[in-house]
Design a protein around this motif. Structure first.
Motif, PDB file in Angstrom:
ATOM      1  N   VAL A 121       0.785  -1.315   0.006  1.00 12.41           N
ATOM      2  CA  VAL A 121       0.004   0.014   0.042  1.00 12.41           C
ATOM      3  C   VAL A 121       0.930   1.276   0.228  1.00 12.41           C
ATOM      4  O   VAL A 121       1.880   1.527   0.663  1.00 12.41           O
ATOM      5  N   VAL A 122       0.537   2.108  -0.808  1.00 10.97           N
ATOM      6  CA  VAL A 122       1.201   3.510  -0.712  1.00 10.97           C
ATOM      7  C   VAL A 122       0.216   4.512  -0.629  1.00 10.97           C
ATOM      8  O   VAL A 122      -1.118   4.644  -1.091  1.00 10.97           O
ATOM      9  N   LEU A 123       0.445   5.777   0.139  1.00 11.15           N
ATOM     10  CA  LEU A 123      -0.217   6.691   0.140  1.00 11.15           C
ATOM     11  C   LEU A 123       0.144   7.915  -0.668  1.00 11.15           C
ATOM     12  O   LEU A 123       1.242   8.352  -0.433  1.00 11.15           O
ATOM     13  N   ASP A 124      -0.510   8.085  -1.439  1.00 10.94           N
ATOM     14  CA  ASP A 124      -0.231   9.533  -2.305  1.00 10.94           C
ATOM     15  C   ASP A 124      -1.360  10.401  -2.598  1.00 10.94           C
ATOM     16  O   ASP A 124      -2.553  10.112  -2.174  1.00 10.94           O
ATOM     17  N   PHE A 125      -0.847  11.530  -3.019  1.00 13.48           N
ATOM     18  CA  PHE A 125      -1.789  12.694  -2.894  1.00 13.48           C
ATOM     19  C   PHE A 125      -1.870  13.210  -4.576  1.00 13.48           C
ATOM     20  O   PHE A 125      -0.777  13.146  -5.204  1.00 13.48           O
ATOM     21  N   PRO A 126      -2.949  13.834  -5.091  1.00 11.03           N
ATOM     22  CA  PRO A 126      -2.762  14.356  -6.517  1.00 11.03           C
ATOM     23  C   PRO A 126      -1.818  15.450  -6.465  1.00 11.03           C
ATOM     24  O   PRO A 126      -1.714  16.325  -5.539  1.00 11.03           O
ATOM     25  N   LYS A 127      -1.232  15.485  -7.479  1.00 12.47           N
ATOM     26  CA  LYS A 127      -0.339  16.829  -7.804  1.00 12.47           C
ATOM     27  C   LYS A 127      -1.140  18.171  -7.661  1.00 12.47           C
ATOM     28  O   LYS A 127      -2.188  18.280  -8.390  1.00 12.47           O
ATOM     29  N   GLY A 128      -0.800  18.877  -6.917  1.00 14.67           N
ATOM     30  CA  GLY A 128      -1.238  20.424  -6.873  1.00 14.67           C
ATOM     31  C   GLY A 128      -2.440  20.467  -5.768  1.00 14.67           C
ATOM     32  O   GLY A 128      -3.199  21.339  -5.516  1.00 14.67           O
ATOM     33  N   GLY A 129      -2.356  19.345  -4.999  1.00 17.47           N
ATOM     34  CA  GLY A 129      -3.503  19.201  -3.621  1.00 17.47           C
ATOM     35  C   GLY A 129      -4.631  18.300  -3.865  1.00 17.47           C
ATOM     36  O   GLY A 129      -4.634  17.385  -4.758  1.00 17.47           O
TER      37      GLY A 129
END
Length: 129
Positions: A121-129
């Motif tokens: 599992v990875v936790l990532d966020f969309p580019k720009g918020g």
């Protein structure tokens, strides 16, 4: 939080391991009972009936009153005293529910931590918020 030893104190890794040993069985049991099936009306038995084995496991691992208690009680029971870990878990609670571990229910955090720390599992966020 891949390695609590990096930012936490000397006991952080052992405390996190003890916490996850308590939380993972809860999370696994919670995954087996969809939240949509949990209700408090006369027809609860109908929707929960098909999940009886998972519900029984959840109540054995729980027990039920403890599942709705604040997650901070689980932290205390597991001996999580490391300041970094407590702050990290407070932040996760705040991001999920706008509360701290003193207010967030154990079910929420057991579910989320079990999910966050599954293999791959990875936790990532969309580019720009």
């Amino acid at each position: 939080l891949d390695d609590p030893r990096v930012l936490g104190g000397p006991g952080a890794a052992a405390q996190f391991k003890a916490l996850m040993a308590r939380v993972e069985p809860l999370g696994s049991a919670i995954f087996g009972v969809p939240s949509a099936a949990v209700r408090e009306d006369a027809f609860a038995a109908l929707t929960l009936g098909r999940y009886a084995p998972s519900l029984a496991t959840l109540l054995l691992v729980g027990p039920a009153p403890a599942l709705s208690r604040p997650f901070s009680e689980v932290l205390d029971q597991c001996g999580v005293t490391d300041r970094f870990l407590r702050n990290w878990l407070d932040m996760i609670c705040f991001l999920l529910q706008g509360a701290t571990t003193d207010d967030a229910p154990t079910t929420l955090m057991a579910y989320m931590l079990s999910d966050f720390y599954k293999d791959g599992v990875v936790l990532d966020f969309p580019k720009g918020g």
